[in-house]
Design an enzyme around this catalytic site. Sequence first.
Site, PDB file in Angstrom:
ATOM      1  CE  LYS A  27      46.375  52.792  44.648  1.00  0.00           C
ATOM      2  NZ  LYS A  27      46.441  53.271  43.231  1.00  0.00           N
TER       3      LYS A  27
ATOM      4  CB  THR B  48      42.492  52.204  47.654  1.00  0.00           C
ATOM      5  OG1 THR B  48      41.623  51.366  48.409  1.00  0.00           O
ATOM      6  CG2 THR B  48      43.922  51.875  48.078  1.00  0.00           C
ATOM      7  CG  ASP B  49      38.418  52.293  51.299  1.00  0.00           C
ATOM      8  OD1 ASP B  49      39.064  51.459  50.645  1.00  0.00           O
ATOM      9  OD2 ASP B  49      37.212  52.143  51.601  1.00  0.00           O
ATOM     10  CD  GLU B  50      41.578  47.339  49.916  1.00  0.00           C
ATOM     11  OE1 GLU B  50      42.585  46.655  50.124  1.00  0.00           O
ATOM     12  OE2 GLU B  50      40.594  46.918  49.269  1.00  0.00           O
TER      13      GLU B  50
ATOM     14  CE1 TYR C 200      45.422  48.100  44.944  1.00  0.00           C
ATOM     15  CE2 TYR C 200      44.007  47.926  46.882  1.00  0.00           C
ATOM     16  CZ  TYR C 200      44.330  48.535  45.675  1.00  0.00           C
ATOM     17  OH  TYR C 200      43.567  49.576  45.215  1.00  0.00           O
TER      18      TYR C 200
HETATM   19  P1  NAD Z   1      41.794  47.752  37.123  1.00  0.00           P
HETATM   20  O1  NAD Z   1      42.629  46.620  37.596  1.00  0.00           O
HETATM   21  O2  NAD Z   1      40.425  47.478  36.579  1.00  0.00           O
HETATM   22  O3  NAD Z   1      42.566  48.590  36.009  1.00  0.00           O
HETATM   23  C1  NAD Z   1      43.922  48.889  36.094  1.00  0.00           C
HETATM   24  C2  NAD Z   1      44.399  49.352  34.728  1.00  0.00           C
HETATM   25  O4  NAD Z   1      45.792  49.674  34.832  1.00  0.00           O
HETATM   26  C3  NAD Z   1      44.270  48.277  33.640  1.00  0.00           C
HETATM   27  O5  NAD Z   1      43.720  48.834  32.470  1.00  0.00           O
HETATM   28  C4  NAD Z   1      45.709  47.840  33.412  1.00  0.00           C
HETATM   29  O6  NAD Z   1      45.953  47.368  32.084  1.00  0.00           O
HETATM   30  C5  NAD Z   1      46.475  49.091  33.734  1.00  0.00           C
HETATM   31  N1  NAD Z   1      47.869  48.817  34.141  1.00  0.00           N
HETATM   32  C6  NAD Z   1      48.280  47.906  35.063  1.00  0.00           C
HETATM   33  N2  NAD Z   1      49.624  47.907  35.133  1.00  0.00           N
HETATM   34  C7  NAD Z   1      50.064  48.844  34.272  1.00  0.00           C
HETATM   35  C8  NAD Z   1      51.355  49.324  33.910  1.00  0.00           C
HETATM   36  N3  NAD Z   1      52.473  48.794  34.437  1.00  0.00           N
HETATM   37  N4  NAD Z   1      51.444  50.313  32.995  1.00  0.00           N
HETATM   38  C9  NAD Z   1      50.328  50.847  32.425  1.00  0.00           C
HETATM   39  N5  NAD Z   1      49.081  50.408  32.707  1.00  0.00           N
HETATM   40  C10 NAD Z   1      48.945  49.424  33.623  1.00  0.00           C
HETATM   41  O7  NAD Z   1      41.724  48.762  38.357  1.00  0.00           O
HETATM   42  P2  NAD Z   1      40.511  49.671  38.871  1.00  0.00           P
HETATM   43  O8  NAD Z   1      39.678  48.872  39.791  1.00  0.00           O
HETATM   44  O9  NAD Z   1      39.915  50.360  37.724  1.00  0.00           O
HETATM   45  O10 NAD Z   1      41.339  50.710  39.767  1.00  0.00           O
HETATM   46  C11 NAD Z   1      41.913  51.875  39.170  1.00  0.00           C
HETATM   47  C12 NAD Z   1      42.630  52.658  40.241  1.00  0.00           C
HETATM   48  O11 NAD Z   1      41.704  53.049  41.263  1.00  0.00           O
HETATM   49  C13 NAD Z   1      43.741  51.894  40.954  1.00  0.00           C
HETATM   50  O12 NAD Z   1      44.794  52.785  41.205  1.00  0.00           O
HETATM   51  C14 NAD Z   1      43.090  51.443  42.261  1.00  0.00           C
HETATM   52  O13 NAD Z   1      44.050  51.310  43.280  1.00  0.00           O
HETATM   53  C15 NAD Z   1      42.150  52.599  42.542  1.00  0.00           C
HETATM   54  N6  NAD Z   1      40.940  52.268  43.312  1.00  0.00           N
HETATM   55  C16 NAD Z   1      40.138  51.231  42.941  1.00  0.00           C
HETATM   56  C17 NAD Z   1      38.950  50.992  43.657  1.00  0.00           C
HETATM   57  C18 NAD Z   1      38.000  49.884  43.264  1.00  0.00           C
HETATM   58  O14 NAD Z   1      37.024  49.645  43.979  1.00  0.00           O
HETATM   59  N7  NAD Z   1      38.204  49.191  42.157  1.00  0.00           N
HETATM   60  C19 NAD Z   1      38.621  51.797  44.752  1.00  0.00           C
HETATM   61  C20 NAD Z   1      39.490  52.842  45.118  1.00  0.00           C
HETATM   62  C21 NAD Z   1      40.631  53.081  44.376  1.00  0.00           C
HETATM   63  O1  DAU Z   2      38.234  49.592  49.132  1.00  0.00           O
HETATM   64  C1  DAU Z   2      38.720  49.879  47.867  1.00  0.00           C
HETATM   65  C2  DAU Z   2      39.282  48.621  47.240  1.00  0.00           C
HETATM   66  O2  DAU Z   2      38.167  47.808  46.906  1.00  0.00           O
HETATM   67  C3  DAU Z   2      40.130  48.893  46.007  1.00  0.00           C
HETATM   68  O3  DAU Z   2      41.262  49.631  46.375  1.00  0.00           O
HETATM   69  C4  DAU Z   2      40.572  47.573  45.354  1.00  0.00           C
HETATM   70  O4  DAU Z   2      41.282  47.828  44.168  1.00  0.00           O
HETATM   71  C5  DAU Z   2      39.321  46.773  45.031  1.00  0.00           C
HETATM   72  O5  DAU Z   2      39.689  45.518  44.481  1.00  0.00           O
HETATM   73  C6  DAU Z   2      38.479  46.571  46.292  1.00  0.00           C
HETATM   74  O6  DAU Z   2      39.151  45.714  47.236  1.00  0.00           O
HETATM   75  P1  DAU Z   2      38.366  44.589  48.059  1.00  0.00           P
HETATM   76  O7  DAU Z   2      39.336  43.570  48.490  1.00  0.00           O
HETATM   77  O8  DAU Z   2      37.493  45.197  49.080  1.00  0.00           O
HETATM   78  O9  DAU Z   2      37.398  44.043  46.869  1.00  0.00           O
HETATM   79  P2  DAU Z   2      36.986  42.558  46.437  1.00  0.00           P
HETATM   80  O10 DAU Z   2      35.897  42.689  45.430  1.00  0.00           O
HETATM   81  O11 DAU Z   2      38.159  41.706  46.113  1.00  0.00           O
HETATM   82  O12 DAU Z   2      36.344  41.995  47.787  1.00  0.00           O
HETATM   83  C7  DAU Z   2      35.243  42.640  48.413  1.00  0.00           C
HETATM   84  C8  DAU Z   2      34.935  41.876  49.678  1.00  0.00           C
HETATM   85  O13 DAU Z   2      34.405  40.581  49.315  1.00  0.00           O
HETATM   86  C9  DAU Z   2      36.141  41.599  50.556  1.00  0.00           C
HETATM   87  O14 DAU Z   2      35.734  41.617  51.908  1.00  0.00           O
HETATM   88  C10 DAU Z   2      36.557  40.178  50.161  1.00  0.00           C
HETATM   89  C11 DAU Z   2      35.238  39.528  49.813  1.00  0.00           C
HETATM   90  N1  DAU Z   2      35.275  38.496  48.748  1.00  0.00           N
HETATM   91  C12 DAU Z   2      35.922  38.791  47.600  1.00  0.00           C
HETATM   92  C13 DAU Z   2      35.960  37.875  46.561  1.00  0.00           C
HETATM   93  C14 DAU Z   2      36.703  38.176  45.285  1.00  0.00           C
HETATM   94  C15 DAU Z   2      34.597  37.300  48.924  1.00  0.00           C
HETATM   95  O15 DAU Z   2      33.978  37.062  49.970  1.00  0.00           O
HETATM   96  N2  DAU Z   2      34.628  36.393  47.903  1.00  0.00           N
HETATM   97  C16 DAU Z   2      35.290  36.619  46.720  1.00  0.00           C
HETATM   98  O16 DAU Z   2      35.308  35.738  45.830  1.00  0.00           O
END
Ligand code: NAD
Ligand code: DAU
Length: 353
Positions: A163, A134-136, A159
Amino acid sequence: MKKLLITGGAGFIGSHVVRRFVSSYPDYRIYNLDKLTYAGNLENLRDVEKQSNYEFVKGDITDAAFIDALFAQHRFEGVIHLAAESHVDRSISNPLEFVMTNVVGTVNLLNAARKTWLNKETPVSGARFYHVSTDEVYGSLGEEGLFTEKTSYDPHSPYSASKASSDHFVRAYCDTYGLPAVISNCSNNYGSFHFPEKLIPLAIHNIKNKKPIPVYGKGENVRDWLFVEDHARAIDVIFHKGKNGETYNIGGNNEWKNIDLIRLLCEIMDRKLNRASGESAKLISFVLDRAGHDLRYAIDSSKLQNELGWKPSLRFEEGLEKTVEWYLANEAWLNNVTSGDYKKYYEGQYAKR
Ligand code: NAD
Ligand code: DAU
């Protein structure tokens, strides 16, 4: 057939990656390893589950013995690792779970890959470990600037710290043992099958049900949004064309302040639900800010664009409209996920490994 392990394939991004690989590569056998936590849902994969090159394996990446046995049995030639605890707010309440899954789970996979691929008697050649990050990990930007692959790590939430730690382990295994590995760091994804604890699907769900839309602080935090299918396509490109030992940033070049994004979403929802213009925006509710809330993320993805020829395909307004349409057309999915019924069903079905 080339055996490829995708972890976390029942989650949001993982399900799009599994779908893409199963449909695009009939000569690969795709093993989707997922624990099915609250975020994992096999409903996300109904359209591919019967394909002959797809297999689901229920399992936990924190279980080292199980992971070792799985690698010994299948001798995977590639790993795309997405399994993780992914929600920042949950990491604030329960950091240790993030250490276990995101750090220990990743190290278990690295160990199994190393033992299987790099042993002297029966090595596996041409294998690759792809770590999805992730970019975080880069921390928070001010008003100006972009994260590049050279930006120093500066994570602020449990988190992002977990990562960042997993990224360091992947690089350490590359440098120390010569494990062939590649990493990508992506910005915020949006699209179908996104669990409604994250901002966009949560807001869609609440607007639909006329519930308050919680906006943290003043809503001034900025995120760079990318359509999830564009992320899956980037993963495909990097997995096949990226260089081992390299990192690639992936982003949408699409920055939005949370409050502006929510206002746009409210307008789209008013139109789609035949509500009077401005009705949904009345649900906006400013709430206590997230602890350690990063102000701004923005990605420079020029390395990926210039070296590997990837670029985002959709305008955000178009992608958001498509996403809203998907959620409105898939009410049953949203209701199941929010009620947790699907979990009970699958717990029964996959009680034994
Ligand atoms: P998600 O939470 O939707 O999915 C995570 C999956 O991992 C789920 O299916 C869960 O059951 C599985 N999992 C969790 N713990 C596990 C374990 N111990 N063993 C096996 N499986 C397990 O997550 P996502 O949003 O799809 O993110 C996927 C990946 O991409 C993550 O590594 C996250 O850090 C990265 N990522 C997410 C975003 C985003 O915006 N969502 C952006 C950049 C990177
Ligand atoms: O940047 C990549 C990341 O983006 C991934 O690595 C994470 O897995 C993914 O969850 C996401 O993280 P964020 O914290 O940016 O996403 P989230 O949707 O939780 O929040 C987006 C923005 O909105 C953040 O600034 C927090 C804000 N927010 C979030 C929620 C859930 C609100 O204002 N209200 C809310 O209820």
